[in-house]
Scaffold this active site. Sequence first.
Site, PDB file in Angstrom:
ATOM      1  N   GLY A  12       0.828  -1.293   0.039  1.00  0.00           N
ATOM      2  CA  GLY A  12       0.153   0.031   0.187  1.00  0.00           C
ATOM      3  C   GLY A  12       0.898   1.164   0.017  1.00  0.00           C
ATOM      4  CG  ASP A  71       8.012   4.767  11.442  1.00  0.00           C
ATOM      5  OD1 ASP A  71       7.986   3.565  11.055  1.00  0.00           O
ATOM      6  OD2 ASP A  71       7.672   5.126  12.494  1.00  0.00           O
ATOM      7  CG  PHE A 154      -1.988   0.381   3.826  1.00  0.00           C
ATOM      8  CD1 PHE A 154      -1.806   1.412   3.079  1.00  0.00           C
ATOM      9  CD2 PHE A 154      -1.290   0.319   5.080  1.00  0.00           C
ATOM     10  CE1 PHE A 154      -0.984   2.588   3.232  1.00  0.00           C
ATOM     11  CE2 PHE A 154      -0.458   1.766   5.411  1.00  0.00           C
ATOM     12  CZ  PHE A 154      -0.207   2.476   4.583  1.00  0.00           C
ATOM     13  N   GLY A 155      -4.208  -0.765   6.263  1.00  0.00           N
ATOM     14  CA  GLY A 155      -4.186  -0.121   7.845  1.00  0.00           C
ATOM     15  C   GLY A 155      -5.278   0.197   8.380  1.00  0.00           C
ATOM     16  CE1 TYR A 156      -5.219   0.682  13.714  1.00  0.00           C
ATOM     17  CE2 TYR A 156      -3.399   1.375  12.828  1.00  0.00           C
ATOM     18  CZ  TYR A 156      -3.799   0.659  13.943  1.00  0.00           C
ATOM     19  OH  TYR A 156      -3.146   0.117  14.867  1.00  0.00           O
ATOM     20  CG  ASP A 157      -6.284   4.033   4.602  1.00  0.00           C
ATOM     21  OD1 ASP A 157      -6.074   4.838   5.216  1.00  0.00           O
ATOM     22  OD2 ASP A 157      -5.704   3.653   3.588  1.00  0.00           O
ATOM     23  CE  LYS A 178      -3.993   6.445   2.179  1.00  0.00           C
ATOM     24  NZ  LYS A 178      -3.639   5.129   2.809  1.00  0.00           N
TER      25      LYS A 178
HETATM   26  P1  IMP Z   1       5.257   1.446   9.668  1.00  0.00           P
HETATM   27  O1  IMP Z   1       5.158   0.529   8.500  1.00  0.00           O
HETATM   28  O2  IMP Z   1       6.089   0.990  10.778  1.00  0.00           O
HETATM   29  O3  IMP Z   1       5.556   2.955   9.313  1.00  0.00           O
HETATM   30  O4  IMP Z   1       3.898   1.327  10.230  1.00  0.00           O
HETATM   31  C1  IMP Z   1       2.821   2.286   9.801  1.00  0.00           C
HETATM   32  C2  IMP Z   1       1.523   1.710  10.364  1.00  0.00           C
HETATM   33  O5  IMP Z   1       0.647   2.806  10.486  1.00  0.00           O
HETATM   34  C3  IMP Z   1       0.683   0.643   9.396  1.00  0.00           C
HETATM   35  O6  IMP Z   1       0.952  -0.505   9.668  1.00  0.00           O
HETATM   36  C4  IMP Z   1      -0.632   1.085   9.646  1.00  0.00           C
HETATM   37  O7  IMP Z   1      -1.031   0.515  10.778  1.00  0.00           O
HETATM   38  C5  IMP Z   1      -0.466   2.759  10.096  1.00  0.00           C
HETATM   39  N1  IMP Z   1      -0.451   3.690   8.885  1.00  0.00           N
HETATM   40  C6  IMP Z   1       0.144   4.369   8.494  1.00  0.00           C
HETATM   41  N2  IMP Z   1      -0.180   5.027   7.303  1.00  0.00           N
HETATM   42  C7  IMP Z   1      -1.402   4.657   7.178  1.00  0.00           C
HETATM   43  C8  IMP Z   1      -2.407   4.901   5.959  1.00  0.00           C
HETATM   44  O8  IMP Z   1      -2.102   5.728   5.192  1.00  0.00           O
HETATM   45  N3  IMP Z   1      -3.534   4.324   6.243  1.00  0.00           N
HETATM   46  C9  IMP Z   1      -3.879   3.531   7.385  1.00  0.00           C
HETATM   47  N4  IMP Z   1      -2.962   3.173   8.174  1.00  0.00           N
HETATM   48  C10 IMP Z   1      -1.742   3.637   7.912  1.00  0.00           C
END
Ligand code: IMP
Length: 197
Positions: A12, A71, A154-157, A178
């Site tokens: 994502g 990050d 992805f994630g919390y979207d 987005k």
């Molecule tokens: P990282 O890969 O350690 O930076 O972790 C980022 C985490 O934050 C992701 O696994 C998601 O849970 C959340 N996150 C960061 N950016 C997004 C986004 O654009 N949408 C939804 N969740 C996000």
Amino acid sequence: MRRIIVATGNRGKLDEIRSALDFPGWEFVTAADLGADGLEVEETGETFLDNARLKARAYHEAFGLAALADDSGLEVDELGGEPGVYSSRYAGDTATDADNNEKLLAALADVPHERRTARFRSVIVLVGEDGSETIADGACEGSIGFEPRGTGGFGYDPLFLPDAVPGRAMAELSLGEKNAISHRGAALRALHVKLEA
Ligand code: IMP
């Protein structure tokens, strides 16, 4: 052609970075594109900047290329800024996005809409071939919904309702929509401006 390795295995994020930095002369590659495994970089930092720097430096050293790392995470006001740097591991080290979303909904079960304010943050570090560092960041204000909606991102979207697009969850937006309002889109645009200067 400027070749930059993107320090992520998150599809994502990669799609968003490629789409937002679609400029002639730039080629974004992953470890997999180079026939290599991605690095397991331990995110031991206390801030998004620390962790972005750890990832970008590790990829720069391992591959000898310019390296870009994002990050990012979600800060929920009612939870004192959690999950923050722990966003990807909120429900545990092997948590899926669905597990994290479920835990967040449970944590906010009795919290009314007006106290569900939150923001996504992204900090990007680009380490140049010569080891120089360019840093950019971005934020996206919104609130946490009461149920998952949409299938994009992805994630919390599916739970995040951006203030900029009333009535829709982030996961209901196209990639272009987005990027236009997101924390990562803002950070990538800021990075582009800095690099042009
Ligand atoms: P990282 O890969 O350690 O930076 O972790 C980022 C985490 O934050 C992701 O696994 C998601 O849970 C959340 N996150 C960061 N950016 C997004 C986004 O654009 N949408 C939804 N969740 C996000």
